[in-house]
Design an enzyme around this catalytic site. Structure first.
Site, PDB file in Angstrom:
ATOM      1  N   ARG A 221      -3.453   8.308  -2.031  1.00  0.00           N
ATOM      2  CA  ARG A 221      -3.573   6.978  -2.609  1.00  0.00           C
ATOM      3  C   ARG A 221      -4.124   6.987  -4.036  1.00  0.00           C
ATOM      4  O   ARG A 221      -3.707   6.206  -4.878  1.00  0.00           O
ATOM      5  CB  ARG A 221      -4.483   6.109  -1.746  1.00  0.00           C
TER       6      ARG A 221
ATOM      7  N   ASP B 206     -12.643   4.023   2.764  1.00  0.00           N
ATOM      8  CA  ASP B 206     -12.256   3.546   4.103  1.00  0.00           C
ATOM      9  C   ASP B 206     -12.926   4.349   5.219  1.00  0.00           C
ATOM     10  O   ASP B 206     -13.004   3.899   6.358  1.00  0.00           O
ATOM     11  CB  ASP B 206     -10.729   3.600   4.268  1.00  0.00           C
TER      12      ASP B 206
ATOM     13  N   SER C  32       0.814  -1.225   0.000  1.00  0.00           N
ATOM     14  CA  SER C  32       0.000   0.000   0.000  1.00  0.00           C
ATOM     15  C   SER C  32       0.841   1.265   0.000  1.00  0.00           C
ATOM     16  O   SER C  32       0.464   2.262  -0.599  1.00  0.00           O
ATOM     17  CB  SER C  32      -0.893   0.065   1.226  1.00  0.00           C
TER      18      SER C  32
ATOM     19  N   PHE D  39      -2.073   6.628  11.151  1.00  0.00           N
ATOM     20  CA  PHE D  39      -1.360   5.891  12.207  1.00  0.00           C
ATOM     21  C   PHE D  39       0.052   6.427  12.420  1.00  0.00           C
ATOM     22  O   PHE D  39       0.599   6.367  13.512  1.00  0.00           O
ATOM     23  CB  PHE D  39      -1.276   4.406  11.862  1.00  0.00           C
TER      24      PHE D  39
ATOM     25  N   GLU E  87       3.403   1.057  14.748  1.00  0.00           N
ATOM     26  CA  GLU E  87       3.927   2.336  14.245  1.00  0.00           C
ATOM     27  C   GLU E  87       4.820   3.042  15.257  1.00  0.00           C
ATOM     28  O   GLU E  87       5.765   3.748  14.899  1.00  0.00           O
ATOM     29  CB  GLU E  87       2.771   3.255  13.839  1.00  0.00           C
TER      30      GLU E  87
END
Lengths: 322, 288
Positions: free
Chosen positions: A175, A125, A45, A91, A66
């Site tokens: 993205r 999402d 990703s 995150f 993370e």
């Protein structure tokens, strides 16, 4: 400024901004043997899987952690490594702010990290995964540099410039596949605004995906007889005060556009500079102190008022404040 | 090997006594800071810096040195006292602890003072940084050992366990962690605030090698650290090692021992005088 020809043609090539980052890491890794890359279970990703394949011995898979990843990165950097790490922006830096602050920024280490899937355009999402505060929380840290590239080509240049720069750099990546409108010869210098279009009635200062929206808005505004300058302010910190003040003086009003909360990042930074150096009316386009929701990325950009139509409206408001 | 190495137990005990005296003398003018943890860890710091670890106070940046990462930065006084005794800086600086302009910051700051490997204070971050250092050493085929000093309380931070997982995954055999298992934290006994036992079983379940020692028995400490260093310097890809060192918080000062109230406060003038008198008596006993 050199941009692609036929900017608004339907056949404009579209590539995800994150791809530029991922490809650049492999190139940098070939030249810099000290480059180490870390990921927290999202290598494909965040496009670090290409580096992993090329240099497995210099890739550290941290799993879903993370906070640990940021501190491990600091440990590697203290031993002389140039460290890049990546995860989703919500995150990282959303979850590891303290580790970034104390382990990386306080020690001014050569750690460069990207927050991927940032902004509202991550879409389906939903709100939990839409990083809309990441630049604000990084911008307040001493020593930190914050970059938000506008397309895939600029992301690659940003990664290379970050590798060369001393100290920590946060790079925010989207993205969605978005138009690649800059070219190999479009300049990129950290802390230096790229003037993509000159203008005299309003200066639109944008970063990330909204830069292209700003170009579209400027084109439409020209048809209404409004001359809009478009400034690609890819470096949110340290911000290019000189160019901002120059355009505020020339145009008399400013619109900021970003895929982020209007508080704390580009909009906030521009207001801070102008209120101190050259008080000028500013209208901020961005997330209006709200959380997002699920939907198609471009649909959300429109719904929450960060597309070219919203920028055009903001320009008219800004001109009205002169 | 360290130029300041002490080999006899009595020499090491005297050095630990010096360090405890320094800690009290440092905390009195500072008027704030932690007493119990630093006193409890004085024996381990002495054994590490004056016997086992490979380092050179005259060349603090020497690449071949062992890395000593202090994760629980609030016990900074014992780090400062040890570094000062080892010759990393002028002991006159002790008086400046926590004062404006002093390199002896309330919590350690990398770069402020020779010998400090990491900035620390927020708990649970040191082991992760030590993992990064150990990974770097492995990538570069370097033979030094990475030590990480941790507290028991900071095992309540989730990040510690993230690092524990990573160290086991990569079999960081060049990493040695030492836990100050003193059973106290600011608000009370660890087992009341947040039960942590069994630490040894937890680490074993996470695929670490575990050794348990009395952290205030100098002979036992030295033996454990020496064995740990030999193992870690072997270059083998093997599980990381955790030394769980049971220590008495406030060790050496009777009224501070095992009293959690002393976790986060310094002595006043009267208490400091009493503490120093006890340490003087202990010194005479070591010499006798």
């Amino acid at each position: 400024m050199k941009l692609e020809a036929n900017l608004f043609a339907a056949e404009m090539k579209k590539v995800a901004i994150r791809d530029g980052w991922g490809k650049a890491l492999v190139e940098i890794g070939k030249e810099n043997k000290e480059l180490v890359v870390l990921t927290a279970d999202v290598s494909e990703s965040v496009r670090t899987h290409w580096f992993e394949k090329a240099f497995p011995e210099r890739f550290v898979q941290c799993g879903v952690s993370e906070q640990n990843m940021a501190s491990v990165a600091a440990g590697l950097a203290m031993e002389g490594k140039t460290v890049f790490f990546s995860a989703y922006g919500v995150f990282s830096p959303g979850r590891n702010w303290d580790q970034v602050r104390v382990n990386i920024a306080y020690n001014n280490l050569d750690v460069k990290f990207s927050g991927a899937h940032a902004g509202i355009t991550v879409g389906p999402d939903g709100a939990t995964h839409q990083a809309l505060e990441d630049m604000a929380i990084m911008r307040v840290l001493p020593n930190m540099c914050v970059i938000c590239p506008c397309d895939e080509k600029e992301a690659g240049k940003a990664a290379r410039a970050a590798a060369e720069r001393k100290g920590p750099v946060y790079i925010r990546l989207g993205r969605e596949k978005t138009p690649v409108f800059t070219t190999d010869s479009t300049p990129f210098e950290i802390g230096k605004i790229n003037v993509l279009a000159d203008g005299s009635d309003v200066a639109i200062v944008a970063c990330g995906v909204p830069v292209f929206e700003a170009l579209k808005a400027a084109k439409n505004l020209a048809e209404d007889g409004i001359s809009a300058a478009v400034l690609d302010c890819h470096t949110v910190k340290p911000i290019d005060k000189k160019t901002l003040v120059e355009f505020a003086r020339r145009c008399g009003c400013v619109v900021t556009a970003e895929e982020h909360q209007i508080n704390g990042a580009l909009g906030g930074a521009v207001c801070e500079v102008l209120s101190e150096e050259c008080p000028t009316p500013v209208v901020r386009v961005g997330m209006q102190d709200k959380f997002g929701e699920s939907g198609d990325g471009i649909e959300l950009l429109k719904h929450f008022g960060m597309d070219s139509a919203a920028i055009e409206k903001a320009v008219k408001r800004a001109i009205g404040k002169k | 090997m360290s130029a300041i190495r002490l080999d006899s137990t009595s020499e090491l005990l005297l050095k630990a006594n010096d360090i405890r005296v320094d800690i009290i003398n440092m905390l009195l003018p500072a008027k704030s800071g932690h007493s119990a943890g630093p006193l409890g860890m004085a024996d381990i710091f002495t054994a590490l810096y004056f016997h086992t670890a490979v380092h050179d106070p005259k060349k603090p940046q020497w690449d071949g040195r062992d890395r000593i990462v202090l994760s629980n930065g609030h016990i900074a006084p014992v780090l400062y006292a040890t570094l000062g005794e080892a010759g990393y800086f002028d002991k006159k600086l002790f008086n400046s602890l926590r004062k404006f302009g002093s390199p002896l910051q309330g919590h350690p700051h990398k770069g402020a003072l020779a010998g400090i490997e990491t900035s620390s204070g927020p708990l649970g971050q040191g082991l992760s940084q030590a993992c990064g250092m150990a990974l770097a050493a492995r990538m570069d085929k370097k033979k030094h050992v990475v030590w990480c000093l941790t507290s028991d309380g900071e095992h309540e931070e989730g990040q510690t366990w993230e690092a524990v997982l990573l160290a086991a995954k990569y079999k960081l055999g060049n990493l040695v962690a030492i836990m100050d298992r003193n059973f106290i934290q600011i608000d009370g006994p660890t087992e009341t605030i947040m039960p942590l036992e069994s630490m040894a079983a937890k680490y074993r379940a996470f695929n670490w090698e575990v050794v348990e020692i009395d952290g205030n028995d100098m002979l036992e400490v030295v033996k454990a650290l020496d064995a740990a260093r030999t193992r870690a310097a072997s270059g083998k890809v093997q599980p990381p090692l955790m030394i769980i060192a049971k220590t008495v918080p406030g060790k050496g000062v009777s009224f501070m021992e095992n009293a959690y109230e002393w976790h986060g406060k310094p002595p006043n003038a009267e208490e400091a005088a009493k503490a120093l008198a006890e340490l003087r008596a202990a010194r005479a006993k070591i010499k006798a």
